[in-house]
Design a protein around this motif. Sequence first.
Motif, PDB file in Angstrom:
ATOM      1  N   LEU A   7       0.700  -1.260   0.024  1.00 25.66           N
ATOM      2  CA  LEU A   7      -0.035   0.198  -0.129  1.00 25.66           C
ATOM      3  C   LEU A   7       0.816   1.166  -0.008  1.00 25.66           C
ATOM      4  CD1 LEU A   7      -2.842   0.984   0.287  1.00 25.66           C
ATOM      5  CD2 LEU A   7      -2.578   1.170   2.732  1.00 25.66           C
ATOM      6  N   THR A   8       0.813   1.921  -1.074  1.00 26.61           N
ATOM      7  CA  THR A   8       1.566   3.217  -1.198  1.00 26.61           C
ATOM      8  C   THR A   8       0.803   4.676  -1.253  1.00 26.61           C
ATOM      9  OG1 THR A   8       1.312   3.451  -3.585  1.00 26.61           O
ATOM     10  CG2 THR A   8       3.342   2.092  -2.706  1.00 26.61           C
ATOM     11  N   GLY A   9      -0.481   4.530  -0.828  1.00 25.44           N
ATOM     12  CA  GLY A   9      -1.167   5.511  -0.543  1.00 25.44           C
ATOM     13  C   GLY A   9      -2.888   5.415  -0.609  1.00 25.44           C
ATOM     14  N   ILE A  10      -3.392   6.195   0.230  1.00 24.86           N
ATOM     15  CA  ILE A  10      -4.909   6.245   0.389  1.00 24.86           C
ATOM     16  C   ILE A  10      -5.205   7.620  -0.255  1.00 24.86           C
ATOM     17  CG2 ILE A  10      -6.856   6.045   1.921  1.00 24.86           C
ATOM     18  CD1 ILE A  10      -5.257   4.437   3.722  1.00 24.86           C
ATOM     19  N   VAL A  11      -6.269   7.848  -1.213  1.00 23.85           N
ATOM     20  CA  VAL A  11      -6.725   8.895  -1.695  1.00 23.85           C
ATOM     21  C   VAL A  11      -8.057   9.028  -1.469  1.00 23.85           C
ATOM     22  CG1 VAL A  11      -4.782   8.989  -3.413  1.00 23.85           C
ATOM     23  CG2 VAL A  11      -7.106   8.256  -4.239  1.00 23.85           C
ATOM     24  N   PRO A  12      -8.506  10.401  -1.365  1.00 24.21           N
ATOM     25  CA  PRO A  12      -9.843  10.776  -1.321  1.00 24.21           C
ATOM     26  C   PRO A  12     -10.893  10.194  -2.382  1.00 24.21           C
ATOM     27  CG  PRO A  12      -8.716  12.871  -0.751  1.00 24.21           C
ATOM     28  CD  PRO A  12      -7.739  11.710  -1.698  1.00 24.21           C
ATOM     29  N   GLY A  13     -11.642   9.519  -2.170  1.00 22.80           N
ATOM     30  CA  GLY A  13     -12.678   9.016  -3.069  1.00 22.80           C
ATOM     31  C   GLY A  13     -13.726   9.823  -3.724  1.00 22.80           C
ATOM     32  N   GLY A  14     -14.365   9.786  -4.883  1.00 24.29           N
ATOM     33  CA  GLY A  14     -15.318  10.468  -5.528  1.00 24.29           C
ATOM     34  C   GLY A  14     -16.621  10.074  -5.168  1.00 24.29           C
ATOM     35  N   GLU A  15     -17.512  10.872  -5.666  1.00 20.13           N
ATOM     36  CA  GLU A  15     -19.225  10.657  -5.328  1.00 20.13           C
ATOM     37  C   GLU A  15     -19.379   9.233  -6.095  1.00 20.13           C
ATOM     38  OE1 GLU A  15     -21.414  11.999  -3.210  1.00 20.13           O
ATOM     39  OE2 GLU A  15     -19.607  12.723  -2.461  1.00 20.13           O
ATOM     40  N   THR A  16     -18.610   9.289  -7.179  1.00 16.82           N
ATOM     41  CA  THR A  16     -18.933   7.808  -8.133  1.00 16.82           C
ATOM     42  C   THR A  16     -17.936   6.971  -8.193  1.00 16.82           C
ATOM     43  OG1 THR A  16     -18.128   8.751 -10.215  1.00 16.82           O
ATOM     44  CG2 THR A  16     -20.628   9.452  -9.651  1.00 16.82           C
ATOM     45  N   ARG A  17     -18.102   5.550  -8.544  1.00 19.32           N
ATOM     46  CA  ARG A  17     -16.782   4.728  -8.739  1.00 19.32           C
ATOM     47  C   ARG A  17     -15.863   5.434  -9.577  1.00 19.32           C
ATOM     48  NH1 ARG A  17     -14.869   1.121 -12.061  1.00 19.32           N
ATOM     49  NH2 ARG A  17     -13.824  -0.669 -11.465  1.00 19.32           N
ATOM     50  N   GLN A  18     -16.321   5.995 -10.901  1.00 18.49           N
ATOM     51  CA  GLN A  18     -15.611   6.512 -11.780  1.00 18.49           C
ATOM     52  C   GLN A  18     -14.416   7.458 -11.420  1.00 18.49           C
ATOM     53  OE1 GLN A  18     -17.547   6.621 -15.795  1.00 18.49           O
ATOM     54  NE2 GLN A  18     -16.419   8.694 -16.059  1.00 18.49           N
ATOM     55  N   GLU A  19     -15.233   8.406 -10.561  1.00 16.62           N
ATOM     56  CA  GLU A  19     -14.386   9.495 -10.066  1.00 16.62           C
ATOM     57  C   GLU A  19     -13.327   8.967  -8.912  1.00 16.62           C
ATOM     58  OE1 GLU A  19     -13.078  13.367  -9.233  1.00 16.62           O
ATOM     59  OE2 GLU A  19     -13.886  12.436 -10.807  1.00 16.62           O
ATOM     60  N   SER A  20     -13.761   7.967  -8.354  1.00 14.32           N
ATOM     61  CA  SER A  20     -12.807   7.429  -7.517  1.00 14.32           C
ATOM     62  C   SER A  20     -11.630   6.769  -8.142  1.00 14.32           C
ATOM     63  CB  SER A  20     -13.283   6.229  -6.393  1.00 14.32           C
ATOM     64  OG  SER A  20     -14.409   7.058  -5.482  1.00 14.32           O
ATOM     65  N   VAL A  21     -11.809   5.999  -9.157  1.00 13.99           N
ATOM     66  CA  VAL A  21     -10.734   5.539  -9.892  1.00 13.99           C
ATOM     67  C   VAL A  21      -9.655   6.562 -10.527  1.00 13.99           C
ATOM     68  CG1 VAL A  21     -10.173   4.257 -11.926  1.00 13.99           C
ATOM     69  CG2 VAL A  21     -12.070   3.425 -10.329  1.00 13.99           C
ATOM     70  N   ARG A  22     -10.389   7.585 -11.130  1.00 15.47           N
ATOM     71  CA  ARG A  22      -9.765   8.756 -11.711  1.00 15.47           C
ATOM     72  C   ARG A  22      -8.610   9.403 -10.565  1.00 15.47           C
ATOM     73  NH1 ARG A  22      -9.484  14.213 -12.190  1.00 15.47           N
ATOM     74  NH2 ARG A  22     -11.246  14.359 -11.059  1.00 15.47           N
ATOM     75  N   ARG A  23      -9.348   9.547  -9.566  1.00 15.14           N
ATOM     76  CA  ARG A  23      -8.376  10.215  -8.516  1.00 15.14           C
ATOM     77  C   ARG A  23      -7.331   9.189  -7.888  1.00 15.14           C
ATOM     78  NH1 ARG A  23     -12.676  13.364  -4.302  1.00 15.14           N
ATOM     79  NH2 ARG A  23     -13.544  14.638  -5.570  1.00 15.14           N
ATOM     80  N   ALA A  24      -7.580   8.145  -7.741  1.00 12.83           N
ATOM     81  CA  ALA A  24      -6.669   7.223  -7.419  1.00 12.83           C
ATOM     82  C   ALA A  24      -5.409   7.051  -8.689  1.00 12.83           C
ATOM     83  CB  ALA A  24      -7.106   5.837  -7.167  1.00 12.83           C
ATOM     84  N   LEU A  25      -6.076   7.058  -9.900  1.00 13.45           N
ATOM     85  CA  LEU A  25      -4.836   6.873 -10.912  1.00 13.45           C
ATOM     86  C   LEU A  25      -4.209   8.038 -11.119  1.00 13.45           C
ATOM     87  CD1 LEU A  25      -4.505   5.350 -13.766  1.00 13.45           C
ATOM     88  CD2 LEU A  25      -6.206   6.943 -14.828  1.00 13.45           C
ATOM     89  N   SER A  26      -4.539   9.120 -10.765  1.00 14.09           N
ATOM     90  CA  SER A  26      -3.694  10.384 -10.680  1.00 14.09           C
ATOM     91  C   SER A  26      -2.417  10.256  -9.834  1.00 14.09           C
ATOM     92  CB  SER A  26      -4.280  11.618 -10.362  1.00 14.09           C
ATOM     93  OG  SER A  26      -4.872  11.558  -8.881  1.00 14.09           O
ATOM     94  N   ALA A  27      -2.741   9.265  -8.607  1.00 16.81           N
ATOM     95  CA  ALA A  27      -1.640   9.094  -7.490  1.00 16.81           C
ATOM     96  C   ALA A  27      -0.407   7.970  -8.115  1.00 16.81           C
ATOM     97  CB  ALA A  27      -2.389   8.602  -6.335  1.00 16.81           C
ATOM     98  N   VAL A  28      -0.872   7.178  -9.272  1.00 11.89           N
ATOM     99  CA  VAL A  28       0.059   6.257  -9.598  1.00 11.89           C
ATOM    100  C   VAL A  28       1.249   6.730 -10.419  1.00 11.89           C
ATOM    101  CG1 VAL A  28       0.243   4.171 -11.284  1.00 11.89           C
ATOM    102  CG2 VAL A  28      -1.855   4.636  -9.973  1.00 11.89           C
TER     103      VAL A  28
END
Length: 400
Positions: free
Chosen positions: A76-97
């Motif tokens: 585990l290298t990071g926990i990022v704030p999730g979004g209101e939708t699954r798609q937004e959560s993936v997008r935010r996590a993707l930006s931390a890769v």
Amino acid sequence: MRATRAAAVVPAAGRGERVGSPQNKLLLPLAGSPVLAHALRALESCPAIAAIIVAARPEEHGPVAAVARTAGIAKLTGIVPGGETRQESVRRALSAVPAAHPLVAVHDGARPLVTPAEVAACVAAAADTGASVLAVPVTDTLKEVDPEDGRVRRTIRRERLWAAQTPQVFRRDWLLEAHARAAAQGYVATDDCDLVERLGHPVAVVPGSLENVKITGPEDFRRAERILRERAGEGPAVPMVRVGSGYDAHRLVPGRALVLGGVRVPYDRGLAGHSDADVLIHALVDALLGAAAAGDIGRLFPSSDPAHKDADSRIFLRRAAECVRERRMEILSVDATLVAQEPKIAPFVPEMRAVIAAALGVPVERVSVKATTTDGLDDTGAGEGMAAHAVATVAQHAME
């Protein structure tokens, strides 16, 4: 040289409404560990995964980090704030890769039974083709139904149909572009494959397993529990059956509507009480709360509370059902008996059963309503009031 390892993105910012819990379903226990822990362990155990990033609601970052520590998740290298939708959560996590990881595996935290081998197969396929998805062939016959009249319009041939699962693995640059375009166009996809397909990129299918259950409702917990126990060689889990009883009585008075089992019954008097005084439902509420060891109707809905004045007792019944499910229990059956000299309620029993079943969220076959008299004995026999007895049976599955 082609990339053979990937960073994993895990959307975990959902809630637990459909499992009947106010808590995030990924933090609920499954075979001794939170649902999320099982998914993270599968990724941790897969050599093809180099790093894990979780998207969670900000208020749950602490609990998620605790789950990862307890489960021994070193990747585990990071926990990022999730979004209101699954798609937004993936997008935010993707930006931390980090750019050092050219492949990204997206895996739903709600799929705790994926195996490390399945994850590795998807990563290998994406390393060859650029994108892959774990999926299983559709075996049921599918019908296209008109939403207006509920009639079948056509039967869809299933020979080429597959049901998508996760993980889904992509080239990082493809997935970044796909999410950026969707955000700019306001497009909401059903999964990440959909976004990548819109760019014209092919996605390779990796055969998965029906055991890769997605936790959506209470029945999915039970199925996942059975699979995990069978994998551990313990055999299927045996539920503990619990029984609760309930009793209520009210006096008949003029000027009140008679409501029984959520149905208005024509009569010259009604039952006295702070709410609608539905004696059948009140007995059922106490039976359910008793089976769940969750108190009684007076504690949850005190007659001193003006908010309950003339309240529809179905509200109490729905809340009792929620109390049962919050304790990871399933309503197996309820049985209520009305004790009254008159009127005859047989003509209203089918509607009562349907109303009670709807409030509980169970099939009507699990609801029984009966009536009897006391042959003129006591106050109910004299027509001065009505009483009701109820029994509720629930199953507590071994999820703790």
